[in-house]
Design an enzyme around this catalytic site. Structure first.
Site, PDB file in Angstrom:
ATOM      1  N   GLU A 131     -37.272  11.240   1.258  1.00 18.78           N
ATOM      2  CA  GLU A 131     -37.523  10.368   2.476  1.00 18.78           C
ATOM      3  C   GLU A 131     -38.391   9.147   2.249  1.00 18.78           C
ATOM      4  O   GLU A 131     -39.556   9.352   1.658  1.00 18.78           O
ATOM      5  CB  GLU A 131     -37.721  11.109   3.708  1.00 18.78           C
ATOM      6  CG  GLU A 131     -38.023  10.191   4.881  1.00 18.78           C
ATOM      7  CD  GLU A 131     -38.614  10.835   6.220  1.00 18.78           C
ATOM      8  OE1 GLU A 131     -38.663  10.088   7.236  1.00 18.78           O
ATOM      9  OE2 GLU A 131     -38.842  12.117   6.078  1.00 18.78           O
ATOM     10  N   ARG A 157     -42.586  25.335  -4.178  1.00 22.48           N
ATOM     11  CA  ARG A 157     -43.011  24.038  -4.597  1.00 22.48           C
ATOM     12  C   ARG A 157     -44.340  24.152  -5.520  1.00 22.48           C
ATOM     13  O   ARG A 157     -44.922  24.947  -5.618  1.00 22.48           O
ATOM     14  CB  ARG A 157     -43.782  23.484  -3.291  1.00 22.48           C
ATOM     15  CG  ARG A 157     -44.836  24.110  -2.615  1.00 22.48           C
ATOM     16  CD  ARG A 157     -45.188  23.232  -1.255  1.00 22.48           C
ATOM     17  NE  ARG A 157     -45.555  21.996  -1.442  1.00 22.48           N
ATOM     18  CZ  ARG A 157     -45.649  21.125  -0.470  1.00 22.48           C
ATOM     19  NH1 ARG A 157     -45.597  21.430   0.874  1.00 22.48           N
ATOM     20  NH2 ARG A 157     -46.150  19.717  -0.737  1.00 22.48           N
ATOM     21  N   LYS A 200     -48.774  14.030   3.221  1.00 25.26           N
ATOM     22  CA  LYS A 200     -48.818  12.416   3.462  1.00 25.26           C
ATOM     23  C   LYS A 200     -49.731  11.856   4.445  1.00 25.26           C
ATOM     24  O   LYS A 200     -50.430  10.645   4.188  1.00 25.26           O
ATOM     25  CB  LYS A 200     -47.216  12.182   3.700  1.00 25.26           C
ATOM     26  CG  LYS A 200     -46.314  12.247   2.686  1.00 25.26           C
ATOM     27  CD  LYS A 200     -44.795  11.969   3.041  1.00 25.26           C
ATOM     28  CE  LYS A 200     -43.980  11.950   1.885  1.00 25.26           C
ATOM     29  NZ  LYS A 200     -42.630  11.689   2.386  1.00 25.26           N
TER      30      LYS A 200
END
Length: 593
Positions: free
Chosen positions: A61, A296, A306
Site C-alpha cells: 500500500e 514475517r 509505520k
C-alpha cells in the site's frame, strides 16, 4: 521471465518452494491464459496461453516507506518467480486515498529496483494499481448484491462492532440484512453517487453471522470516503476494502501463488469464498489464485510500525525517512548496506510458518560476507593525535617523505596498489597510545616498539601535553632498516601494528559513526514506550583523516577502513572536496549482549 539478480548460491528448501514444485508437477496451472493486461472471465477466455509458469506479486500500500520486513516479501515473491520460470507483478494496493501519496509510490518503485528486481517480462510491463480495477470491483459488488450475497448496512460502526460478536458469541444479524437485492442496489448506487456522508453506511458481504471465523461474519467490502485519490482523482467517493480488493486483483492478474504474511491467514477463507463466488457468477476464471502465508521477518533492535517510524521522523528523533539508523530501505541504503547483503540476510532467515526473531547482527554478517571480497582497503584515523618521529632526518636525511604502498585489496591483485607517504609526522588513533599501559596493551607506550603498518618499526619515547594536561603529541623514534618490504625488515620483532595517515598527505573527512537506534532487542515489546530504549550513542559525528587514495571518491562508494570496519561515502552529503563517510558496520560484532 521475472527480472531478478543473478544468484547461483544454493537455496534452502521451504514449504513455499515445495508448494510451487508440487503445483508445477501436477500441472495445476497448465493452460492458464494471460493477455498482457488484466481482465475479467471473457477477456481471459480470449487470451493466449500464459508464458509464465507461475505468477506472484508484491502488493504494498503506498502509504509509507518500505522497511526491512518488506525486503523479505520482495525477495521471496520476485525470487520464487525467477527461480521457477515465472513473473512477479509489481502492484500497488491503493484502496485508501486518505493515506496514499505519489511520493510513496515513487519511493517504493525505487526501493524494489535498488534491491535488484524488475517487473518487465515477455515484453510486458507488469506494473499494476488496484485503482485500475475499481470499475470491475464495482461491477463485482453489484453482482454480489444481485445474487443476494451483499447488502448495504446502515448501522453505526459501534453497533456493527457490538453485533459482530466474539470468539465465544455468535454475531447478531443486522436489521438491514434482509433487504431485497433491488433495495440494496438502489442504496449502493446512492453511495456511489455521493448522496451519503462518510461512515453513514457500508456494503457488506452476506455470508454467515455465526461463523467461528469472525472474518466471515458479513465483512464490510465497500465504504464511503469523500477523498481525492492519487490515481483516480475525485471520480470515486466509495472505495473497496483491502480484503475485497486484494483477491480480485490477484484473480484479474492471473496470480497463481498469492504469498502474504501470517496476519492474513484468518482472511484466507474470505479470499476463497469471494473468488469462488465471483467465478460461479461468471466474472472470474478458473483456475483461481491461492493464498499462502509465511511468518514475517522480525529483526531485533528494530521497529517496523509505520506509525512509530513516522513518529521518529515527525519528532525529529531521526533525520528523516532515509536516516541511516532507520530500518527503511532508503535508510539502509544510505547507511551503506548493499542489496546483495539484504537479500542474503533474507535468504538466511528462512521461510516458514513459525514466527521468531532474526538478530540484527545477521544483517552485518551478510554485509561483511558481501563486501569482504569487494571493498577496497584504506587506512583511516577516526580520533587523530599527532605522532612525531624525532630522528627522521637521521634515518631518512632531507627527504620530506618516504613512499609507501599497499594492495588495494589483499586478495584481488587486479585492483592494483594504493600509494601514500610516510613523513616525519603522522596521525595515529588516540587510543593507540597509553602513558601507563593496561595489561595486554601492545601498542604505543614509553619504551615499547610497534610497526607502522606498511611503514617502519618505531619505538615510543613519550608524549607532550598542553596546559590542561591533555596529550597533544606522541613522540617516537624510527628503528633503522625496518622498512616494510625490504631485506631484514622483520629483524626487530614487535607485538603490535598500528594504522596511520601521513600529516602531509592526509585527507580531512567527516565521519558519521552510526550504531543501533535502540538498546533493547524488542523496543516496543509488551506495549512499552519504544522511545525509552533509544540509544543515545546511535550517531556520533567526528572529524578524522584518511589516506590520499580516497581523495575524490564518488558518493555511495564503499571501502574497508583497516581495523575499523566498512564505511560508505554518504549518498547526499558527500562531496569530493568535502568528504563524508558513514560507518556501516565494524569488522566484527562488538554489540553488548
Amino acid at each position: 521471465m521475472s527480472s531478478a539478480p543473478a544468484d547461483d548460491s544454493p537455496k534452502s528448501s521451504n514449504f513455499l518452494r515445495q508448494i510451487v514444485e508440487r503445483d508445477l508437477e501436477q500441472g495445476s496451472y497448465v493452460g492458464r491464459r494471460f493477455a498482457g493486461s488484466p481482465g475479467d472471465a471473457a477477456h481471459h477466455a480470449a487470451a493466449a496461453v500464459d508464458p509464465a509458469r507461475i505468477r506472484t506479486r508484491f502488493p504494498p500500500e503506498p502509504n509509507g516507506y518500505l522497511h526491512i520486513g518488506h525486503a523479505k516479501s520482495i525477495t521471496l515473491n520476485f525470487g520464487l518467480a525467477a527461480e521457477y520460470g515465472g513473473v512477479c507483478h509489481m502492484r500497488f494496493d491503493d484502496t485508501n486515498p486518505e493515506k496514499e501519496e505519489q511520493e510513496y509510490v515513487d519511493s517504493i518503485l525505487d526501493a524494489v529496483r535498488w534491491l535488484g528486481f524488475g517487473w518487465t517480462a515477455n515484453g510486458v510491463d507488469h506494473l499494476y494499481y488496484a485503482s485500475n480495477y475499481f470499475d470491475f470491483m464495482y461491477r463485482a459488488a453489484e453482482a454480489l448484491i444481485g445474487a443476494g450475497l451483499a447488502y448495504v448496512d446502515e448501522q453505526t460502526p459501534e453497533q456493527m462492532r457490538a453485533n459482530r460478536g466474539d470468539f465465544n458469541t455468535p454475531g447478531t444479524a443486522s436489521p438491514f440484512r434482509d433487504r431485497t437485492p433491488e433495495q440494496n442496489l438502489a442504496r449502493f448506487r446512492e453511495m456511489r453517487d455521493g448522496k451519503h456522508a462518510d461512515g453513514a453506511m457500508v456494503l457488506r458481504a452476506r455470508i454467515d453471522m455465526s461463523s467461528p471465523n469472525i472474518n466471515l461474519r458479513d465483512p464490510a467490502i465497500y465504504r464511503i470516503k469523500h477523498a481525492e485519490h492519487h490515481n483516480t482523482g475525485n471520480r470515486w467517493c466509495i472505495y473497496p476494502m483491502y480484503t475485497f480488493a486484494h483477491p480480485i486483483e490477484d484473480a484479474l492478474e492471473q496470480i497463481t501463488h498469492s504469498i502474504c504474511t501470517l496476519e492474513f491467514e484468518d482472511q484466507r477463507p474470505f479470499y476463497d469464498w469471494l473468488l469462488d463466488t465471483l467465478a460461479n457468477l461468471g466474472l472470474l476464471a478458473q483456475p483461481r489464485p491461492h493464498q499462502y502465508e509465511f511468518a514475517r521477518l522480525n529483526v531485533t533492535y528494530v521497529i517496523t510500525s509505520k506509525r512509530k517510524l513516522k513518529q521518529l521522523v515527525d519528532e525529529k528523533i531521526v533525520d528523516g525517512w532515509d536516516d541511516p539508523r532507520m530500518p527503511t530501505i532508503v535508510g539502509l541504503r544510505r547507511r551503506g548496506y548493499t542489496p546483495e547483503a539484504i537479500r542474503l540476510m533474507c535468504e538466511r532467515a528462512g521461510t516458514s510458518k513459525a514466527g521468531g526473531w532474526t538478530d540484527y547482527a545477521s544483517l552485518d554478517i551478510a554485509l561483511r560476507d558481501d563486501l569482504e571480497g569487494k571493498a577496497a582497503r584504506a587506512m583511516a584515523v577516526l580520533d587523530p593525535v599527532k605522532l612525531t618521529l624525532t630522528n627522521w632526518s637521521e634515518v631518512f636525511g632531507s627527504a620530506a617523505s618516504e613512499p609507501c604502498h599497499a594492495p588495494a585489496h589483499p586478495q584481488r591483485p587486479e585492483l592494483g596498489e594504493r600509494r601514500f607517504g610516510l613523513g616525519p609526522q603522522v596521525w595515529i588513533e588516540r587510543d593507540d597510545f597509553a602513558e601507563v599501559p593496561p595489561k595486554g596493551f601492545f601498542r604505543l607506550f614509553p619504551g615499547n616498539k610497534v610497526r607502522l603498518k606498511y611503514g617502519v618499526v618505531i619505538e615510543c619515547s613519550g608524549c607532550t601535553k598542553n596546559d590542561a594536561g591533555e596529550i597533544v603529541e606522541v613522540l617516537a623514534t624510527v628503528v633503522p632498516d625496518t622498512r616494510s618490504g625490504t631485506p631484514g625488515a622483520d629483524k626487530v620483532k614487535v607485538k603490535g601494528t598500528i594504522t596511520w595517515v601521513g600529516v602531509h598527505d592526509a585527507v580531512p573527512v567527516e565521519l558519521r559513526l552510526y550504531d543501533r537506534l535502540f538498546t533493547e532487542p524488542q523496543p516496543d515489546a509488551g506495549g512499552r514506550d519504544f522511545k525509552a530504549s533509544l540509544n543515545p550513542a546511535s550517531k556520533r559525528v567526528v572529524r578524522g583523516v584518511v589516506e590520499p587514495s580516497l581523495a575524490g571518491l564518488a558518493s555511495d562508494t564503499r571501502v574497508q577502513f583497516e581495523r575499523h570496519g566498512y564505511f560508505v561515502t554518504d549518498r547526499e552529503a558527500h562531496r569530493a572536496d568535502a568528504p563524508v563517510f558513514n560507518r556501516i558496520t565494524g569488522l566484527k560484532d562488538t554489540w553488548a549482549k
